[in-house]
Design a protein around this motif. Structure first.
Motif, short mmCIF file in Angstrom:
data_model
loop_
_atom_site.label_atom_id
_atom_site.label_comp_id
_atom_site.label_asym_id
_atom_site.label_seq_id
_atom_site.Cartn_x
_atom_site.Cartn_y
_atom_site.Cartn_z
N TYR A 144 -18.04 -46.67 78.90
CA TYR A 144 -18.73 -47.66 79.73
C TYR A 144 -18.10 -49.03 79.50
O TYR A 144 -18.08 -49.53 78.36
N PRO A 145 -17.59 -49.68 80.51
CA PRO A 145 -16.85 -50.94 80.32
C PRO A 145 -17.64 -52.03 79.59
O PRO A 145 -17.09 -52.78 78.80
N ARG A 146 -18.95 -52.13 79.85
CA ARG A 146 -19.76 -53.21 79.28
C ARG A 146 -20.53 -52.76 78.03
O ARG A 146 -21.52 -53.37 77.66
N LEU A 147 -20.06 -51.72 77.39
CA LEU A 147 -20.80 -51.18 76.24
C LEU A 147 -21.06 -52.22 75.16
O LEU A 147 -22.20 -52.40 74.72
N LEU A 148 -20.05 -52.89 74.72
CA LEU A 148 -20.20 -53.76 73.54
C LEU A 148 -21.13 -54.94 73.80
O LEU A 148 -21.99 -55.25 72.98
N GLU A 149 -20.98 -55.58 74.94
CA GLU A 149 -21.85 -56.72 75.23
C GLU A 149 -23.30 -56.28 75.45
O GLU A 149 -24.24 -57.05 75.22
N LEU A 165 -22.47 -41.35 69.44
CA LEU A 165 -21.27 -41.67 70.20
C LEU A 165 -21.08 -40.60 71.26
O LEU A 165 -20.91 -39.42 70.95
N MET A 166 -21.12 -41.01 72.53
CA MET A 166 -21.04 -40.08 73.65
C MET A 166 -19.82 -40.37 74.50
O MET A 166 -19.34 -41.51 74.55
N ASP A 167 -19.35 -39.34 75.18
CA ASP A 167 -18.30 -39.51 76.17
C ASP A 167 -18.48 -38.44 77.22
O ASP A 167 -18.16 -37.27 77.01
N HIS A 168 -19.04 -38.83 78.36
CA HIS A 168 -19.32 -37.89 79.43
C HIS A 168 -18.26 -37.91 80.53
O HIS A 168 -18.54 -37.60 81.69
N THR A 169 -17.04 -38.28 80.15
CA THR A 169 -15.94 -38.25 81.10
C THR A 169 -15.70 -36.82 81.58
O THR A 169 -15.65 -35.89 80.76
N GLN A 208 -11.79 -43.84 80.57
CA GLN A 208 -11.89 -43.33 79.21
C GLN A 208 -10.68 -43.75 78.37
O GLN A 208 -10.82 -44.20 77.23
N ALA A 209 -9.49 -43.59 78.95
CA ALA A 209 -8.26 -43.93 78.22
C ALA A 209 -8.24 -45.41 77.84
O ALA A 209 -7.74 -45.79 76.77
N HIS A 210 -8.79 -46.24 78.70
CA HIS A 210 -8.76 -47.69 78.46
C HIS A 210 -9.80 -48.13 77.43
O HIS A 210 -9.54 -49.01 76.60
N TYR A 211 -10.99 -47.52 77.45
CA TYR A 211 -12.11 -48.05 76.67
C TYR A 211 -12.54 -47.22 75.45
O TYR A 211 -12.97 -47.80 74.45
N SER A 212 -12.48 -45.92 75.52
CA SER A 212 -13.21 -45.10 74.55
C SER A 212 -12.81 -45.35 73.10
O SER A 212 -13.67 -45.56 72.24
N THR A 213 -11.52 -45.34 72.81
CA THR A 213 -11.09 -45.48 71.42
C THR A 213 -11.43 -46.86 70.87
O THR A 213 -11.96 -47.00 69.77
N ARG A 214 -11.14 -47.89 71.63
CA ARG A 214 -11.43 -49.23 71.11
C ARG A 214 -12.92 -49.50 71.04
O ARG A 214 -13.39 -50.20 70.14
N HIS A 215 -13.70 -48.92 71.93
CA HIS A 215 -15.14 -49.07 71.83
C HIS A 215 -15.68 -48.32 70.61
O HIS A 215 -16.58 -48.81 69.93
N GLU A 216 -15.14 -47.14 70.35
CA GLU A 216 -15.57 -46.41 69.15
C GLU A 216 -15.30 -47.25 67.90
O GLU A 216 -16.17 -47.38 67.03
N ASN A 217 -14.13 -47.80 67.80
CA ASN A 217 -13.79 -48.63 66.63
C ASN A 217 -14.71 -49.84 66.52
O ASN A 217 -15.14 -50.21 65.41
#
Length: 380
Positions: A144-149, A165-169, A208-217
């Motif tokens: 989700y693009p706005r996850l962190l905020e 931690l979810m990923d429904h891609t 997913q490729a753009h956000y998931s890993t950096r959001h997880e971290n």
């Protein structure tokens, strides 16, 4: 005088079932004895079961009260109160309301109602309006693009104890069969042509490729040093379980395959499956059956997910259909989730524990909740 005396009951303890009496004072279990009593304030349970109050760590039940009909949003506080009454009537005395932080689809009731629902739960707690003990489970949609905020302002209340931690891609985990993704969202009146659906899958995969890993971290950094439990969601293979374990996950929610459940067991993760999966005899989306995991001893906990009444029913079916003893079956909805969530004051019927107690009757193989007490106070 004691607050509560329950007698002539089959009391489910950690290591067996006794015919006896349970005594409560000041919201705490004072005594559990074999045999009955004729004390004038005793409640004759007529041979019913007495079990620990159920602990629910992942329920989406609140969502159906927030949108009782397609396109109709209900006020958050009345929705929370109705949800609370329903879970208590199901024997649930400790409930983690699962709030999704983000969604794979932009137009989502989960996104629209997140903050008002969060605030309503806290208001219900503060005013004493809730019967069950409510906690918050924040479900982080990593793509989700706005996850962190969106997540950061929700993290600071003491009631936030569980993060998943979810990923429904589409194309992996829950939706490794992308047609299941299409089928699920078509129930929400979303339709695509073939070209549109191909574009949706492409866009979701890129997201997913753009956000998931950096959001997880970032989420891991956000919870560092906090008293929070971390769960993974819809693990499908051993590699995903290995990754989950490496980042500090201790609970594997709804593994979709036997392989993932075996891996979680081998690596010391607690596995939770949906009680509706048990009651219905299998997964509604084609994943591994919870009863199969029970029969291979790969099931630690149950969650009612979207049907509160399924929690006790599912546990009772483990006793009836998987050959589990009553203490082992009831531990999946009491002692085991208490341990997994870091509670040492509930989940078992013994002296010194919170008096979260359920009176239950077996009626033709169906467990019927007759009474519920939360901290010794009558709630249902």
């Amino acid at each position: 005088m004691n607050d509560l005396v329950l007698t002539n009951a089959r009391i489910v303890l950690d290591d067996g079932v006794i015919h006896g009496t349970l005594i409560v004072g000041d919201g705490v279990i004072r005594q559990v004895d074999e045999g009955s009593t004729r004390a004038p304030n005793a409640i004759d349970c007529e041979g019913d079961y007495i079990i620990p109050g159920l602990i629910e760590l992942h329920t989406d039940n609140l969502e159906k009260h927030l949108m009782p009909r397609a396109g109709v949003l209900w006020p958050a506080i009345p929705a929370v109160l109705t949800h609370d009454a329903q879970v208590v009537a199901a024997g649930i005395t400790t409930v983690f309301d699962a709030l999704s932080v983000g969604d794979v689809e932009e137009e989502s009731v989960r996104i629209d109602t997140l903050r008002s629902t969060y605030d309503a739960i806290l208001e219900g707690q503060a005013t004493g309006a809730l019967r069950a003990d409510h906690w918050i489970h924040l479900r982080c949609e990593l793509a989700y693009p706005r996850l962190l905020e969106t997540l950061e302002p929700l993290m600071h209340h003491r009631s936030v104890r569980l993060i998943s931690l979810m990923d429904h891609t589409p194309g992996q985990r829950q939706y490794r069969d992308i047609e299941q993704y299409r089928k699920y969202y078509s129930k929400n009146h979303m339709t695509w042509t073939e070209d549109e659906f191909t574009e949706v899958v492409k866009r979701r995969t890129e997201q997913q490729a753009h956000y998931s890993t950096r959001h997880e971290n970032a989420v891991l950094a956000m919870i560092h040093g906090r008293d929070m439990v971390l769960a993974s969601h819809d693990d499908t293979d051993a590699q995903q379980v290995d990754h989950a374990r490496s980042i500090g996950v201790t609970i594997s929610e709804f593994p979709t395959t036997q392989e993932a459940a075996d891996a979680a067991h081998a690596r010391g993760l607690s596995t939770v499956m949906g009680a509706p999966n048990v009651v219905r005899g299998g997964s509604h989306s084609g994943n591994v059956a919870a009863l199969e995991l029970a029969r291979t001893d790969r099931l630690d906990m149950l969650s009612s997910d979207y049907v509160p009444a399924s929690l006790l029913h599912g546990a009772f079916m483990l006793h009836q259909h998987a050959g589990w003893s009553m203490p082992k079956a009831m531990a999946t909805v009491s002692r085991n989730p208490a341990k997994a969530l870091g509670f040492d004051d509930r989940g078992a019927l013994k002296a010194g524990m919170r008096a979260d107690v359920v009176r239950m009757r077996d009626v033709g193989g169906l467990p019927i909740v007759r009474n519920v007490w939360v901290k010794g106070q009558w709630a249902f």
